[in-house]
Structure formats: structure tokens, C-alpha cells
Design a protein around this motif. Sequence first.
Motif, PDB file in Angstrom:
ATOM      1  N   GLU A 118       1.012  -1.067  -0.033  1.00 24.90           N
ATOM      2  CA  GLU A 118       0.219   0.406  -0.003  1.00 24.90           C
ATOM      3  C   GLU A 118       1.050   0.864  -0.036  1.00 24.90           C
ATOM      4  N   LEU A 119       0.460   2.588  -0.560  1.00 22.41           N
ATOM      5  CA  LEU A 119       1.022   3.432  -0.365  1.00 22.41           C
ATOM      6  C   LEU A 119       0.974   4.349   0.669  1.00 22.41           C
ATOM      7  N   MET A 120       1.743   5.034   0.836  1.00 22.57           N
ATOM      8  CA  MET A 120       1.528   6.098   2.554  1.00 22.57           C
ATOM      9  C   MET A 120       1.008   7.406   2.180  1.00 22.57           C
ATOM     10  N   THR A 121      -0.431   6.774   3.401  1.00 20.88           N
ATOM     11  CA  THR A 121      -1.969   7.732   3.320  1.00 20.88           C
ATOM     12  C   THR A 121      -1.648   8.244   3.868  1.00 20.88           C
ATOM     13  N   LEU A 122      -1.383   9.704   4.014  1.00 23.09           N
ATOM     14  CA  LEU A 122      -1.569  10.814   5.155  1.00 23.09           C
ATOM     15  C   LEU A 122      -0.757  11.910   4.149  1.00 23.09           C
ATOM     16  N   PRO A 123      -1.761  12.934   4.453  1.00 26.24           N
ATOM     17  CA  PRO A 123      -1.832  13.987   4.084  1.00 26.24           C
ATOM     18  C   PRO A 123      -0.912  15.017   5.039  1.00 26.24           C
ATOM     19  N   VAL A 124      -0.511  15.482   4.136  1.00 23.30           N
ATOM     20  CA  VAL A 124       1.157  16.676   4.344  1.00 23.30           C
ATOM     21  C   VAL A 124       1.336  17.467   4.253  1.00 23.30           C
ATOM     22  N   ARG A 125       1.884  18.157   4.629  1.00 23.57           N
ATOM     23  CA  ARG A 125       2.576  19.967   3.850  1.00 23.57           C
ATOM     24  C   ARG A 125       4.308  19.981   3.656  1.00 23.57           C
ATOM     25  N   VAL A 126       4.427  20.345   2.693  1.00 26.92           N
ATOM     26  CA  VAL A 126       6.118  20.853   2.990  1.00 26.92           C
ATOM     27  C   VAL A 126       5.749  22.608   2.766  1.00 26.92           C
ATOM     28  N   ARG A 131      10.154  21.948   5.502  1.00 28.72           N
ATOM     29  CA  ARG A 131       9.709  20.553   6.171  1.00 28.72           C
ATOM     30  C   ARG A 131       8.316  20.497   5.979  1.00 28.72           C
ATOM     31  N   ILE A 132       8.422  19.127   6.385  1.00 28.65           N
ATOM     32  CA  ILE A 132       6.772  18.448   6.130  1.00 28.65           C
ATOM     33  C   ILE A 132       6.174  17.957   7.296  1.00 28.65           C
ATOM     34  N   ASN A 154      10.034   5.344   7.696  1.00 29.98           N
ATOM     35  CA  ASN A 154      10.912   4.203   7.939  1.00 29.98           C
ATOM     36  C   ASN A 154      12.321   4.750   7.851  1.00 29.98           C
ATOM     37  N   GLY A 155      11.868   5.741   8.818  1.00 34.15           N
ATOM     38  CA  GLY A 155      13.828   5.899   9.028  1.00 34.15           C
ATOM     39  C   GLY A 155      14.383   7.032   7.523  1.00 34.15           C
ATOM     40  N   ILE A 156      13.884   7.646   7.488  1.00 32.09           N
ATOM     41  CA  ILE A 156      14.095   7.698   5.749  1.00 32.09           C
ATOM     42  C   ILE A 156      14.259   9.927   6.113  1.00 32.09           C
ATOM     43  N   ALA A 157      14.943  10.353   6.822  1.00 35.21           N
ATOM     44  CA  ALA A 157      15.269  11.692   6.805  1.00 35.21           C
ATOM     45  C   ALA A 157      14.795  12.812   5.789  1.00 35.21           C
ATOM     46  N   THR A 158      13.320  13.566   6.700  1.00 35.32           N
ATOM     47  CA  THR A 158      12.794  14.231   5.772  1.00 35.32           C
ATOM     48  C   THR A 158      13.576  15.574   4.794  1.00 35.32           C
ATOM     49  N   GLU A 159      14.342  15.724   4.988  1.00 38.09           N
ATOM     50  CA  GLU A 159      16.012  16.470   4.738  1.00 38.09           C
ATOM     51  C   GLU A 159      16.047  15.852   2.928  1.00 38.09           C
ATOM     52  N   THR A 160      16.003  14.316   3.944  1.00 33.27           N
ATOM     53  CA  THR A 160      16.559  13.494   2.061  1.00 33.27           C
ATOM     54  C   THR A 160      15.779  13.811   1.344  1.00 33.27           C
ATOM     55  N   ILE A 161      14.410  13.361   1.903  1.00 35.02           N
ATOM     56  CA  ILE A 161      12.933  13.470   0.885  1.00 35.02           C
ATOM     57  C   ILE A 161      13.110  14.231   0.530  1.00 35.02           C
ATOM     58  N   LEU A 162      13.226  15.548   0.487  1.00 37.40           N
ATOM     59  CA  LEU A 162      12.767  16.521   0.033  1.00 37.40           C
ATOM     60  C   LEU A 162      13.696  17.236  -0.975  1.00 37.40           C
ATOM     61  N   ALA A 163      15.344  16.606  -0.663  1.00 40.29           N
ATOM     62  CA  ALA A 163      16.527  16.789  -2.156  1.00 40.29           C
ATOM     63  C   ALA A 163      16.948  16.203  -3.179  1.00 40.29           C
ATOM     64  N   ASP A 164      14.798  14.507  -2.507  1.00 33.47           N
ATOM     65  CA  ASP A 164      15.180  14.304  -3.729  1.00 33.47           C
ATOM     66  C   ASP A 164      14.253  14.535  -4.683  1.00 33.47           C
ATOM     67  N   LEU A 165      12.966  14.685  -3.919  1.00 32.81           N
ATOM     68  CA  LEU A 165      11.977  14.432  -4.994  1.00 32.81           C
ATOM     69  C   LEU A 165      11.315  16.462  -5.516  1.00 32.81           C
TER      70      LEU A 165
END
Length: 213
Positions: A118-126, A131-132, A154-165
Motif C-alpha cells: 500500500e502507499l503511505m496515505t497520510l496528508p502532509v504539507r511541505v 519541513r514536512i 521509515n527512517g528516511i530523513a525528511t531532509e533527504t526526501i525533499l532533496a530527492d523529490l
Amino acid sequence: MLRLMMPMSAGLVLVGCATYPAAVEQDLPVYERAVIEDDLNAFLDQVKATHPDLSYSANLDAVAAKREEIAAALPETMDAREAWMAMAQLNPLFADAHIGLRRPLDLIAAQADASGAELMTLPVRVTADDRIEVAATSERLPGVEDGARIVAINGIATETILADLMPRMRGESELLRRLILALRFDAFFWTAYGAFEGYEITIEDEGARETHT
């Protein structure tokens, strides 16, 4: 006709030493470099052929330079997610939310059906300060308020997520690109990192961290 609609940053930055939900093994299509480069060229040709004046919003020299950079960095083979991540680096350069590679919905759906993940179904804002945040109260995160800061998934820092996406989002402005990432965060997270058996969300509140599953 495009067969793909897809380098990661230097790797996943894991927060702490905990054990997180395992990634789900997926049988993704794998393409040779020549196929990916053909699709990259076909995509750009299609954009130029269908847009009345691409130079209105885009710096064509910058687009051409990025195309060369992407092509030079392609490995001999890439799976479909990796290919999207490579090609989508062109998206911000078009400076138009109507132009670019959209999230690979058909691929995501096919892999979800095949793996049952399943996908991660959680509403977020950037936010503008990178910040997420949780975007709405959710039964999934009892007691976590709207606006709570997410520091890892899942242990992936949000800084990394933003840098990737963020460098792969469409849109005329940083504000719009953040909005697009937030609205389709589940799909873009999968495109960058794949599917998992579950999701652990690490929240930070006044310096204290807690993890929710």
C-alpha cells in the motif's frame, strides 16, 4: 511513443538505528541505457512539438544542458522508477505545472496489484522552510495535531526526501512545486523509494521524538 514516463541522491539517510518496515521486493521493468535515452529525447521532442512557445516559461539553453547532464549520468541499465527519477529532473526547468513528467500512475498501480503493498496515505504539507508536516488530524496518528513536524518516514530523513523529490516537481514556482509534492506525496514517495510492508512516521515535538506506525 514513450515507454517511460522516470539518479537518486547519494542514498538514504536513516534516522537512528531502529528496525523499520522492510521494502517490498518488486519486479520492475528494467531498460537499457539506449532505450532510456531514446525516451528522454522523445519526451523533449513531444514537448517542443506540442507547446506553442516553450521559451515563454523555460530557458531552452538550461533545458538542453540538463538533458545532456541526465544522459551523461545514465548507467547501463535502470529500472522504471530510477528512469523516472532521472528524467524528471527536467520538470522544474519548464517552469509550468502543465508541462513535465507526471507521477507514473500505471506503474504504481501495477506494482501495488502485484505485491499487495500500500502507499503511505497520510496528508502532509511541505512548508517554505523545508519541513514536512502532518496536514490534518488522522485516525492513523492519534494524538498528533495538524502541523506536527515529520522528521522521518521509515527512517528516511525528511531532509533527504525533499532533496530527492523537490528537484523533480513540476510548477511555475517553489510554492507550487511544494504543493504538488504534498498533494501527491504518496505516489512520489513510492517513486523515489519503492513500496514498504508498512510505514513508521517519526514526529518531533519540542525536541522530543515519537514514532507512529
